[in-house]
Scaffold this motif. Structure first.
Motif, PDB file in Angstrom:
ATOM      1  N   GLU A 118       0.830  -1.210   0.000  1.00 17.54           N
ATOM      2  CA  GLU A 118       0.000   0.000   0.000  1.00 17.54           C
ATOM      3  C   GLU A 118       0.862   1.257   0.000  1.00 17.54           C
ATOM      4  O   GLU A 118       0.528   2.251  -0.639  1.00 17.54           O
ATOM      5  N   LYS A 119       1.983   1.216   0.721  1.00 15.80           N
ATOM      6  CA  LYS A 119       2.900   2.351   0.732  1.00 15.80           C
ATOM      7  C   LYS A 119       3.483   2.569  -0.672  1.00 15.80           C
ATOM      8  O   LYS A 119       3.589   3.703  -1.143  1.00 15.80           O
ATOM      9  N   LEU A 120       3.852   1.481  -1.321  1.00 10.95           N
ATOM     10  CA  LEU A 120       4.384   1.585  -2.682  1.00 10.95           C
ATOM     11  C   LEU A 120       3.338   2.127  -3.658  1.00 10.95           C
ATOM     12  O   LEU A 120       3.685   2.860  -4.587  1.00 10.95           O
ATOM     13  N   CYS A 121       2.079   1.799  -3.428  1.00  9.96           N
ATOM     14  CA  CYS A 121       1.014   2.335  -4.284  1.00  9.96           C
ATOM     15  C   CYS A 121       0.953   3.856  -4.180  1.00  9.96           C
ATOM     16  O   CYS A 121       0.731   4.539  -5.189  1.00  9.96           O
ATOM     17  N   CYS A 122       1.160   4.395  -2.992  1.00 10.56           N
ATOM     18  CA  CYS A 122       1.169   5.860  -2.818  1.00 10.56           C
ATOM     19  C   CYS A 122       2.319   6.479  -3.612  1.00 10.56           C
ATOM     20  O   CYS A 122       2.141   7.501  -4.280  1.00 10.56           O
ATOM     21  N   ILE A 123       3.488   5.864  -3.529  1.00  9.28           N
ATOM     22  CA  ILE A 123       4.650   6.362  -4.272  1.00  9.28           C
ATOM     23  C   ILE A 123       4.394   6.261  -5.772  1.00  9.28           C
ATOM     24  O   ILE A 123       4.670   7.194  -6.534  1.00  9.28           O
ATOM     25  N   PHE A 124       3.844   5.132  -6.194  1.00 10.30           N
ATOM     26  CA  PHE A 124       3.535   4.923  -7.610  1.00 10.30           C
ATOM     27  C   PHE A 124       2.542   5.976  -8.108  1.00 10.30           C
ATOM     28  O   PHE A 124       2.715   6.556  -9.185  1.00 10.30           O
ATOM     29  N   ASN A 125       1.501   6.251  -7.316  1.00 10.77           N
ATOM     30  CA  ASN A 125       0.512   7.256  -7.718  1.00 10.77           C
ATOM     31  C   ASN A 125       1.130   8.638  -7.825  1.00 10.77           C
ATOM     32  O   ASN A 125       0.814   9.404  -8.741  1.00 10.77           O
ATOM     33  N   CYS A 126       2.016   8.969  -6.910  1.00  4.92           N
ATOM     34  CA  CYS A 126       2.735  10.246  -6.979  1.00  4.92           C
ATOM     35  C   CYS A 126       3.542  10.320  -8.274  1.00  4.92           C
ATOM     36  O   CYS A 126       3.504  11.329  -8.983  1.00  4.92           O
ATOM     37  N   CYS A 127       4.241   9.260  -8.581  1.00  6.85           N
ATOM     38  CA  CYS A 127       5.059   9.222  -9.803  1.00  6.85           C
ATOM     39  C   CYS A 127       4.193   9.327 -11.052  1.00  6.85           C
ATOM     40  O   CYS A 127       4.584   9.980 -12.031  1.00  6.85           O
ATOM     41  N   LYS A 128       3.010   8.712 -11.032  1.00  8.82           N
ATOM     42  CA  LYS A 128       2.098   8.815 -12.174  1.00  8.82           C
ATOM     43  C   LYS A 128       1.650  10.253 -12.389  1.00  8.82           C
ATOM     44  O   LYS A 128       1.592  10.724 -13.526  1.00  8.82           O
ATOM     45  N   VAL A 129       1.342  10.962 -11.303  1.00 10.71           N
ATOM     46  CA  VAL A 129       0.921  12.368 -11.414  1.00 10.71           C
ATOM     47  C   VAL A 129       2.041  13.195 -12.039  1.00 10.71           C
ATOM     48  O   VAL A 129       1.808  13.985 -12.956  1.00 10.71           O
ATOM     49  N   ILE A 130       3.265  12.993 -11.547  1.00  5.51           N
ATOM     50  CA  ILE A 130       4.412  13.744 -12.076  1.00  5.51           C
ATOM     51  C   ILE A 130       4.645  13.386 -13.537  1.00  5.51           C
ATOM     52  O   ILE A 130       4.865  14.267 -14.376  1.00  5.51           O
ATOM     53  N   ASN A 131       4.592  12.114 -13.854  1.00  5.27           N
ATOM     54  CA  ASN A 131       4.807  11.682 -15.228  1.00  5.27           C
ATOM     55  C   ASN A 131       3.762  12.286 -16.165  1.00  5.27           C
ATOM     56  O   ASN A 131       4.099  12.759 -17.259  1.00  5.27           O
ATOM     57  N   ASN A 132       2.506  12.291 -15.735  1.00  4.31           N
ATOM     58  CA  ASN A 132       1.449  12.901 -16.557  1.00  4.31           C
ATOM     59  C   ASN A 132       1.687  14.392 -16.754  1.00  4.31           C
ATOM     60  O   ASN A 132       1.481  14.921 -17.848  1.00  4.31           O
ATOM     61  N   LEU A 133       2.121  15.064 -15.712  1.00  5.01           N
ATOM     62  CA  LEU A 133       2.461  16.486 -15.823  1.00  5.01           C
ATOM     63  C   LEU A 133       3.551  16.683 -16.875  1.00  5.01           C
ATOM     64  O   LEU A 133       3.432  17.553 -17.746  1.00  5.01           O
TER      65      LEU A 133
END
Length: 166
Positions: A118-133
């Motif tokens: 679950e912690k890794l999912c938070c990091i992954f979601n953060c990275c997805k937001v940055i990547n989309n930006l």
């Protein structure tokens, strides 16, 4: 060394795969896929249960760990007051406070969870937001597609800023 006759033999792994591609094996293939889904869900649930029970014994359980965490927090706190995207060479095209705030919020959710997955999912979601930006900014300005050189300073900046909103 395997000969061609052994490669398609029903007793080898490749022979098994070949037989599973046959239309008559469709029911067994579906059953195997359902079993794999159940196994994955089971181990995900098991990891979550075990880590919930062991969390206090595995994360920052010693005084030394707590002291180290406090020292890091103090250093990040000092950085938060003066660090700007320009200090990390984040190109102006990627300055987007709204997206950075969403990425920060994803990172801040990490402490709400106890399991590593679950912690890794938070990091992954953060990275997805940055990547989309980065993708959207690059596409909208006919800029060269962003890569690791653009991603790294943004993730560093977002991580520092996310620590300030605890």
């Amino acid at each position: 060394m395997c000969s061609a006759s052994h490669a398609s033999s029903p007793t080898t792994f490749y022979g098994f795969l070949h037989r599973m591609r046959h239309p008559a094996a469709i029911d067994i293939v579906r059953s195997i896929k359902r079993l794999l889904v159940l196994i994955v869900c089971f181990f995900g649930g098991l990891e979550k249960y075990v880590m919930t029970k062991l969390f206090n014994r595995t994360f920052a359980c010693s005084l030394e760990d707590a002291k180290f965490d406090q020292e890091i927090s103090e250093k990040i706190y000092l950085l938060q007051h003066f660090i700007k995207p320009e200090h990390l060479d984040v190109p102006e095209i990627f300055h987007n406070e709204a997206s950075w705030l969403i990425a920060e919020k994803e990172l801040q959710r990490i402490n709400a969870y106890k399991s590593p997955c679950e912690k890794l999912c938070c990091i992954f979601n953060c990275c997805k937001v940055i990547n989309n930006l980065l993708i959207n900014a690059s596409m909208s300005s006919d800029h060269v597609p962003a890569g690791a050189d653009e991603f790294l300073p943004v993730i560093i900046y977002v991580t520092i800023k996310a620590s300030s909103h605890r």
